[in-house]
Design a protein around this motif. Sequence first.
Motif, PDB file in Angstrom:
ATOM      1  N   VAL A  81       0.856  -1.192   0.000  1.00 26.20           N
ATOM      2  CA  VAL A  81       0.000   0.000   0.000  1.00 26.20           C
ATOM      3  C   VAL A  81       0.896   1.247   0.000  1.00 26.20           C
ATOM      4  O   VAL A  81       2.009   1.218   0.533  1.00 26.20           O
ATOM      5  CB  VAL A  81      -0.977   0.041   1.208  1.00 26.20           C
ATOM      6  CG1 VAL A  81      -2.023  -1.042   1.110  1.00 26.20           C
ATOM      7  CG2 VAL A  81      -0.243  -0.038   2.531  1.00 26.20           C
ATOM      8  N   PRO A  82       0.414   2.336  -0.599  1.00 26.22           N
ATOM      9  CA  PRO A  82       1.238   3.547  -0.679  1.00 26.22           C
ATOM     10  C   PRO A  82       1.690   4.022   0.702  1.00 26.22           C
ATOM     11  O   PRO A  82       0.975   3.881   1.691  1.00 26.22           O
ATOM     12  CB  PRO A  82       0.290   4.569  -1.316  1.00 26.22           C
ATOM     13  CG  PRO A  82      -0.730   3.753  -2.040  1.00 26.22           C
ATOM     14  CD  PRO A  82      -0.886   2.487  -1.275  1.00 26.22           C
ATOM     15  N   THR A  83       2.896   4.581   0.757  1.00 26.85           N
ATOM     16  CA  THR A  83       3.456   5.128   2.006  1.00 26.85           C
ATOM     17  C   THR A  83       2.978   6.571   2.180  1.00 26.85           C
ATOM     18  O   THR A  83       2.354   7.149   1.279  1.00 26.85           O
ATOM     19  CB  THR A  83       4.994   5.153   1.923  1.00 26.85           C
ATOM     20  OG1 THR A  83       5.363   6.078   0.883  1.00 26.85           O
ATOM     21  CG2 THR A  83       5.580   3.782   1.622  1.00 26.85           C
ATOM     22  N   LYS A  84       3.354   7.137   3.315  1.00 27.11           N
ATOM     23  CA  LYS A  84       3.032   8.559   3.533  1.00 27.11           C
ATOM     24  C   LYS A  84       3.686   9.413   2.458  1.00 27.11           C
ATOM     25  O   LYS A  84       3.140  10.435   2.042  1.00 27.11           O
ATOM     26  CB  LYS A  84       3.501   8.991   4.919  1.00 27.11           C
ATOM     27  CG  LYS A  84       2.649   8.356   5.998  1.00 27.11           C
ATOM     28  CD  LYS A  84       2.971   8.902   7.359  1.00 27.11           C
ATOM     29  CE  LYS A  84       1.997   8.283   8.354  1.00 27.11           C
ATOM     30  NZ  LYS A  84       2.612   7.995   9.650  1.00 27.11           N
ATOM     31  N   GLY A  85       4.862   9.007   2.008  1.00 26.01           N
ATOM     32  CA  GLY A  85       5.549   9.741   0.944  1.00 26.01           C
ATOM     33  C   GLY A  85       4.715   9.779  -0.333  1.00 26.01           C
ATOM     34  O   GLY A  85       4.562  10.833  -0.967  1.00 26.01           O
ATOM     35  N   HIS A  86       4.130   8.627  -0.692  1.00 23.73           N
ATOM     36  CA  HIS A  86       3.261   8.591  -1.880  1.00 23.73           C
ATOM     37  C   HIS A  86       2.023   9.478  -1.659  1.00 23.73           C
ATOM     38  O   HIS A  86       1.615  10.223  -2.550  1.00 23.73           O
ATOM     39  CB  HIS A  86       2.792   7.156  -2.157  1.00 23.73           C
ATOM     40  CG  HIS A  86       3.873   6.214  -2.583  1.00 23.73           C
ATOM     41  ND1 HIS A  86       4.472   5.336  -1.720  1.00 23.73           N
ATOM     42  CD2 HIS A  86       4.472   6.003  -3.774  1.00 23.73           C
ATOM     43  CE1 HIS A  86       5.387   4.630  -2.358  1.00 23.73           C
ATOM     44  NE2 HIS A  86       5.422   5.014  -3.612  1.00 23.73           N
ATOM     45  N   LEU A  87       1.430   9.375  -0.463  1.00 23.90           N
ATOM     46  CA  LEU A  87       0.202  10.137  -0.196  1.00 23.90           C
ATOM     47  C   LEU A  87       0.467  11.649  -0.175  1.00 23.90           C
ATOM     48  O   LEU A  87      -0.380  12.439  -0.588  1.00 23.90           O
ATOM     49  CB  LEU A  87      -0.425   9.690   1.137  1.00 23.90           C
ATOM     50  CG  LEU A  87      -0.838   8.210   1.166  1.00 23.90           C
ATOM     51  CD1 LEU A  87      -1.364   7.828   2.546  1.00 23.90           C
ATOM     52  CD2 LEU A  87      -1.892   7.894   0.097  1.00 23.90           C
ATOM     53  N   PHE A  88       1.666  11.997   0.243  1.00 26.17           N
ATOM     54  CA  PHE A  88       2.073  13.409   0.245  1.00 26.17           C
ATOM     55  C   PHE A  88       2.088  13.944  -1.201  1.00 26.17           C
ATOM     56  O   PHE A  88       1.590  15.042  -1.481  1.00 26.17           O
ATOM     57  CB  PHE A  88       3.464  13.498   0.885  1.00 26.17           C
ATOM     58  CG  PHE A  88       4.153  14.816   0.775  1.00 26.17           C
ATOM     59  CD1 PHE A  88       3.728  15.914   1.509  1.00 26.17           C
ATOM     60  CD2 PHE A  88       5.276  14.959  -0.042  1.00 26.17           C
ATOM     61  CE1 PHE A  88       4.396  17.135   1.427  1.00 26.17           C
ATOM     62  CE2 PHE A  88       5.938  16.173  -0.134  1.00 26.17           C
ATOM     63  CZ  PHE A  88       5.498  17.267   0.600  1.00 26.17           C
ATOM     64  N   LEU A  89       2.640  13.163  -2.114  1.00 30.36           N
ATOM     65  CA  LEU A  89       2.699  13.607  -3.517  1.00 30.36           C
ATOM     66  C   LEU A  89       1.293  13.698  -4.118  1.00 30.36           C
ATOM     67  O   LEU A  89       1.001  14.586  -4.923  1.00 30.36           O
ATOM     68  CB  LEU A  89       3.590  12.677  -4.344  1.00 30.36           C
ATOM     69  CG  LEU A  89       5.068  12.645  -3.919  1.00 30.36           C
ATOM     70  CD1 LEU A  89       5.872  11.720  -4.836  1.00 30.36           C
ATOM     71  CD2 LEU A  89       5.690  14.053  -3.924  1.00 30.36           C
ATOM     72  N   LYS A  90       0.417  12.797  -3.712  1.00 24.87           N
ATOM     73  CA  LYS A  90      -0.978  12.857  -4.180  1.00 24.87           C
ATOM     74  C   LYS A  90      -1.630  14.146  -3.664  1.00 24.87           C
ATOM     75  O   LYS A  90      -2.333  14.849  -4.386  1.00 24.87           O
ATOM     76  CB  LYS A  90      -1.709  11.603  -3.674  1.00 24.87           C
ATOM     77  CG  LYS A  90      -3.194  11.710  -3.544  1.00 24.87           C
ATOM     78  CD  LYS A  90      -3.895  11.672  -4.890  1.00 24.87           C
ATOM     79  CE  LYS A  90      -5.404  11.540  -4.688  1.00 24.87           C
ATOM     80  NZ  LYS A  90      -6.172  12.266  -5.687  1.00 24.87           N
ATOM     81  N   LYS A  91      -1.361  14.451  -2.377  1.00 25.20           N
ATOM     82  CA  LYS A  91      -1.921  15.666  -1.774  1.00 25.20           C
ATOM     83  C   LYS A  91      -1.412  16.912  -2.519  1.00 25.20           C
ATOM     84  O   LYS A  91      -2.187  17.827  -2.829  1.00 25.20           O
ATOM     85  CB  LYS A  91      -1.503  15.723  -0.297  1.00 25.20           C
ATOM     86  CG  LYS A  91      -1.987  16.908   0.451  1.00 25.20           C
ATOM     87  CD  LYS A  91      -3.440  16.763   0.852  1.00 25.20           C
ATOM     88  CE  LYS A  91      -3.969  18.076   1.406  1.00 25.20           C
ATOM     89  NZ  LYS A  91      -5.290  17.947   1.953  1.00 25.20           N
ATOM     90  N   LEU A  92      -0.118  16.912  -2.857  1.00 22.71           N
ATOM     91  CA  LEU A  92       0.439  18.066  -3.592  1.00 22.71           C
ATOM     92  C   LEU A  92      -0.221  18.200  -4.964  1.00 22.71           C
ATOM     93  O   LEU A  92      -0.392  19.305  -5.475  1.00 22.71           O
ATOM     94  CB  LEU A  92       1.952  17.922  -3.763  1.00 22.71           C
ATOM     95  CG  LEU A  92       2.837  18.170  -2.546  1.00 22.71           C
ATOM     96  CD1 LEU A  92       4.315  18.011  -2.933  1.00 22.71           C
ATOM     97  CD2 LEU A  92       2.614  19.568  -1.966  1.00 22.71           C
ATOM     98  N   GLU A  93      -0.599  17.081  -5.568  1.00 20.16           N
ATOM     99  CA  GLU A  93      -1.326  17.149  -6.847  1.00 20.16           C
ATOM    100  C   GLU A  93      -2.729  17.700  -6.605  1.00 20.16           C
ATOM    101  O   GLU A  93      -3.202  18.566  -7.339  1.00 20.16           O
ATOM    102  CB  GLU A  93      -1.397  15.762  -7.512  1.00 20.16           C
ATOM    103  CG  GLU A  93      -2.194  15.807  -8.814  1.00 20.16           C
ATOM    104  CD  GLU A  93      -2.220  14.493  -9.588  1.00 20.16           C
ATOM    105  OE1 GLU A  93      -1.252  13.721  -9.544  1.00 20.16           O
ATOM    106  OE2 GLU A  93      -3.266  14.250 -10.252  1.00 20.16           O
TER     107      GLU A  93
END
Length: 246
Positions: A81-93
Amino acid sequence: MLLEGLDLFMDSLSKSKYIVALTGAGISTNAGIPDFRGPNGIYKRKDIPGEKIFEVSYFQQNPADFYKLFSDMVDSYANAVPTKGHLFLKKLEDIGRLKTVITQNIDGLHQKAGNTNVIEVHGSFSNFYCISCGKVFPMSEKIVSVIRKGNVPVCDACKGALKPDVVFFGEPVHGLEKALTEVQRADMLIALGTSLSVYPVATLPSYITDNTMLVIINAEPTQYDHRAKIVLHEDIDLIVERTKLL
Ligand code: OAD
Ligand code: ZN
């Protein structure tokens, strides 16, 4: 130093309009997927012939070696499952700042996190092709079950070994021109979890313009640290938690 860098990072994030992320295996280690050159990386394992395992000429002679390694990993890719790092990039998008993710990863976690513009420069596992006749096979449960057993999936037409459409050393990377254009458009380039040591991707940060802020978030030093405005030698998830954007 870390706190100063973090403050500047957070402040700059809120001012940037065209962020591009360049990611590597380090963004997925917290999802249980090993990196290559970190302390517990794949190339540190004694049972693997180092980088050779991803050389196309070695694969042609020894496909079984690659699949022996990959049989352990096939389920960790599927279940990760995506990490916080992945979710951070999604949030920035989502907040309209991040435009593109350029990734060397083949785990599909940026797409799972929901990022929509992902350039997979080292390919993916969505397709396999026969190294003898070139026939293409989409990833399927049948192929996965052969790999899971530690066997080499073979072509139904000529019995040649199937190779995933992942870029091995000796093969051209995908989407490099588009990646380069995006890097040149960026007002902030964030490199996360990559040793920036594998070419040609490792040349990308050298194409930033004078107006681009280079940010590096990586546990270990990289060759671009001296050119970056912000360098955070820390765990990615720890850093992104502190930005309070998640
Ligand atoms: P590397 O393994 O070379 O680099 C990953 C970097 O991430 C290392 O410097 C780690 O210290 C760092 N790291 C690991 N976990 C971290 C975390 N949680 N937080 C912060 N930093 C962390 O991986 P890549 O740069 O992606 O290509 O490697 C590039 C290419 O080399 C791969 O795409 C693969 C490999 O050979 C091919 O196989 C063609
Ligand atoms: Zn074939």
